[in-house]
Write a protein that holds these residues in place. Structure first.
Motif, PDB file in Angstrom:
ATOM      1  N   VAL A   1      18.953  -0.131 -36.530  1.00 29.95           N
ATOM      2  CA  VAL A   1      18.345   0.253 -35.154  1.00 29.95           C
ATOM      3  C   VAL A   1      18.470   2.014 -35.040  1.00 29.95           C
ATOM      4  CG1 VAL A   1      18.790   0.290 -32.710  1.00 29.95           C
ATOM      5  CG2 VAL A   1      18.915  -1.852 -34.195  1.00 29.95           C
ATOM      6  N   ALA A   2      19.770   2.452 -35.187  1.00 23.71           N
ATOM      7  CA  ALA A   2      19.890   4.006 -35.157  1.00 23.71           C
ATOM      8  C   ALA A   2      21.105   4.472 -35.824  1.00 23.71           C
ATOM      9  CB  ALA A   2      19.911   4.542 -33.591  1.00 23.71           C
TER      10      ALA A   2
ATOM     11  N   TRP B   1      23.973   2.034 -35.341  1.00 20.43           N
ATOM     12  CA  TRP B   1      23.876   0.656 -34.651  1.00 20.43           C
ATOM     13  C   TRP B   1      22.962  -0.041 -35.515  1.00 20.43           C
ATOM     14  CZ3 TRP B   1      26.837  -0.972 -30.704  1.00 20.43           C
ATOM     15  CH2 TRP B   1      27.445   0.037 -30.099  1.00 20.43           C
ATOM     16  N   PHE B   2      22.998  -1.392 -35.651  1.00 21.77           N
ATOM     17  CA  PHE B   2      22.427  -2.404 -36.295  1.00 21.77           C
ATOM     18  C   PHE B   2      22.307  -3.597 -35.445  1.00 21.77           C
ATOM     19  CE2 PHE B   2      22.194  -1.366 -40.947  1.00 21.77           C
ATOM     20  CZ  PHE B   2      22.722   0.085 -40.831  1.00 21.77           C
TER      21      PHE B   2
ATOM     22  N   THR C   1      18.497   5.769 -27.475  1.00 22.53           N
ATOM     23  CA  THR C   1      19.108   6.864 -27.832  1.00 22.53           C
ATOM     24  C   THR C   1      20.467   6.676 -28.356  1.00 22.53           C
ATOM     25  OG1 THR C   1      17.746   8.199 -26.129  1.00 22.53           O
ATOM     26  CG2 THR C   1      19.716   9.243 -27.058  1.00 22.53           C
ATOM     27  N   ILE C   2      20.904   7.066 -29.566  1.00 19.34           N
ATOM     28  CA  ILE C   2      22.351   7.131 -29.939  1.00 19.34           C
ATOM     29  C   ILE C   2      22.783   8.231 -29.762  1.00 19.34           C
ATOM     30  CG2 ILE C   2      21.586   7.796 -32.183  1.00 19.34           C
ATOM     31  CD1 ILE C   2      23.833   5.984 -33.503  1.00 19.34           C
TER      32      ILE C   2
ATOM     33  N   ASN D   1      36.437   9.281 -29.307  1.00 18.37           N
ATOM     34  CA  ASN D   1      36.268   8.360 -30.386  1.00 18.37           C
ATOM     35  C   ASN D   1      35.050   7.397 -30.120  1.00 18.37           C
ATOM     36  OD1 ASN D   1      37.971   9.622 -32.343  1.00 18.37           O
ATOM     37  ND2 ASN D   1      39.671   8.649 -31.257  1.00 18.37           N
ATOM     38  N   ALA D   2      34.262   7.765 -29.780  1.00 19.61           N
ATOM     39  CA  ALA D   2      33.139   6.860 -29.067  1.00 19.61           C
ATOM     40  C   ALA D   2      31.871   7.054 -29.512  1.00 19.61           C
ATOM     41  CB  ALA D   2      33.179   6.750 -27.571  1.00 19.61           C
ATOM     42  N   LEU D   3      31.048   5.792 -29.862  1.00 15.09           N
ATOM     43  CA  LEU D   3      29.529   5.870 -30.162  1.00 15.09           C
ATOM     44  C   LEU D   3      28.979   4.961 -29.200  1.00 15.09           C
ATOM     45  CD1 LEU D   3      27.481   6.668 -32.448  1.00 15.09           C
ATOM     46  CD2 LEU D   3      27.851   4.235 -33.167  1.00 15.09           C
ATOM     47  N   TYR D   4      27.482   5.542 -28.856  1.00 15.40           N
ATOM     48  CA  TYR D   4      26.880   5.006 -27.789  1.00 15.40           C
ATOM     49  C   TYR D   4      25.403   4.576 -28.313  1.00 15.40           C
ATOM     50  CZ  TYR D   4      30.489   6.980 -25.013  1.00 15.40           C
ATOM     51  OH  TYR D   4      31.895   7.272 -24.586  1.00 15.40           O
ATOM     52  N   LEU D   5      24.987   3.503 -27.481  1.00 21.81           N
ATOM     53  CA  LEU D   5      23.417   3.406 -27.698  1.00 21.81           C
ATOM     54  C   LEU D   5      22.763   3.075 -26.368  1.00 21.81           C
ATOM     55  CD1 LEU D   5      21.177   3.060 -29.748  1.00 21.81           C
ATOM     56  CD2 LEU D   5      21.610   0.643 -29.734  1.00 21.81           C
ATOM     57  N   GLN D   6      22.085   3.849 -25.833  1.00 19.39           N
ATOM     58  CA  GLN D   6      21.340   3.936 -24.633  1.00 19.39           C
ATOM     59  C   GLN D   6      19.957   3.240 -24.795  1.00 19.39           C
ATOM     60  OE1 GLN D   6      22.219   4.529 -21.553  1.00 19.39           O
ATOM     61  NE2 GLN D   6      20.407   3.427 -20.917  1.00 19.39           N
ATOM     62  N   MET D   7      19.824   2.068 -24.290  1.00 17.69           N
ATOM     63  CA  MET D   7      18.693   0.943 -24.494  1.00 17.69           C
ATOM     64  C   MET D   7      17.757   1.062 -23.067  1.00 17.69           C
ATOM     65  SD  MET D   7      20.163  -1.927 -26.879  1.00 17.69           S
ATOM     66  CE  MET D   7      21.165  -2.509 -25.644  1.00 17.69           C
ATOM     67  N   ASN D   8      16.652   1.764 -23.127  1.00 16.52           N
ATOM     68  CA  ASN D   8      15.729   1.607 -22.047  1.00 16.52           C
ATOM     69  C   ASN D   8      14.485   0.743 -22.429  1.00 16.52           C
ATOM     70  OD1 ASN D   8      17.710   3.018 -20.578  1.00 16.52           O
ATOM     71  ND2 ASN D   8      16.513   5.091 -21.600  1.00 16.52           N
ATOM     72  N   ASN D   9      13.762   0.488 -21.403  1.00 18.03           N
ATOM     73  CA  ASN D   9      12.541  -0.440 -21.335  1.00 18.03           C
ATOM     74  C   ASN D   9      12.649  -1.331 -22.498  1.00 18.03           C
ATOM     75  OD1 ASN D   9       9.857  -0.887 -21.096  1.00 18.03           O
ATOM     76  ND2 ASN D   9       9.152   0.520 -22.509  1.00 18.03           N
ATOM     77  N   LEU D  10      13.691  -2.243 -22.394  1.00 19.18           N
ATOM     78  CA  LEU D  10      13.781  -3.160 -23.172  1.00 19.18           C
ATOM     79  C   LEU D  10      13.022  -4.296 -23.317  1.00 19.18           C
ATOM     80  CD1 LEU D  10      17.913  -3.638 -22.681  1.00 19.18           C
ATOM     81  CD2 LEU D  10      16.750  -3.212 -24.641  1.00 19.18           C
ATOM     82  N   LYS D  11      12.708  -4.950 -24.669  1.00 12.91           N
ATOM     83  CA  LYS D  11      11.642  -5.960 -24.672  1.00 12.91           C
ATOM     84  C   LYS D  11      12.546  -7.323 -25.132  1.00 12.91           C
ATOM     85  CE  LYS D  11       8.542  -2.410 -26.016  1.00 12.91           C
ATOM     86  NZ  LYS D  11       7.650  -2.095 -27.163  1.00 12.91           N
ATOM     87  N   PRO D  12      11.858  -8.383 -25.103  1.00 10.80           N
ATOM     88  CA  PRO D  12      12.259  -9.788 -25.344  1.00 10.80           C
ATOM     89  C   PRO D  12      12.711  -9.675 -26.931  1.00 10.80           C
ATOM     90  CG  PRO D  12      10.700 -10.166 -23.846  1.00 10.80           C
ATOM     91  CD  PRO D  12      10.494  -8.569 -24.041  1.00 10.80           C
TER      92      PRO D  12
END
Length: 121
Positions: free
Chosen positions: A45-46, A33-34, A66-67, A74-85
């Motif tokens: 990013v990851a 992920w970029f 977390t990637i 056939n899937a890729l994921y990006l779990q994004m927690n505690n997101l910041k501006p």
């Protein structure tokens, strides 16, 4: 031929979470992920090695993102927690030629169309 299609972007308040998904038609062993914020260069990013499941993260997202990858779907994921501006950007699913060094941002040369993530304070 590599085909990548992202989904799951949106708007969230700081501290919230989002999960990005990428439908990936590819047999490459290196995916990632970029992101690109307005006025800035695209940055990694990851990444994940689909053979070993080894993961690599930009320092700014370690402990928050977390990637993961599901070969059967056939899937890729990006779990994004505690997101910041400062996480606000267009996020791109990416792939590199098989057997690339997945820890090297520069090996990625296939891109999805991107999905917008906006984090408000």
């Amino acid at each position: 031929q590599v085909q990548l299609a992202e989904s799951g972007g949106g708007s969230v308040q700081a501290g919230g979470s989002l999960r990005l998904s990428c439908a990936a038609l590819t047999d490459t062993t290196c995916m990632g992920w970029f992101r690109q914020a307005p006025g800035k260069k695209r940055e990694g990013v990851a990444t994940i090695d689909t053979r070993t499941k080894s993961q690599y993260y930009h320092d700014s997202v370690k402990g928050r993102f977390t990637i993961s990858q599901d070969s059967a779907k056939n899937a890729l994921y990006l779990q994004m927690n505690n997101l910041k501006p400062e996480d606000t950007a267009v996020y791109y699913c990416a792939a590199a030629p098989s057997f690339s060094w997945c820890s090297q941002w520069g090996v990625f040369n296939y891109w999805g169309q991107g999905t917008q993530v906006t984090v408000s304070s």
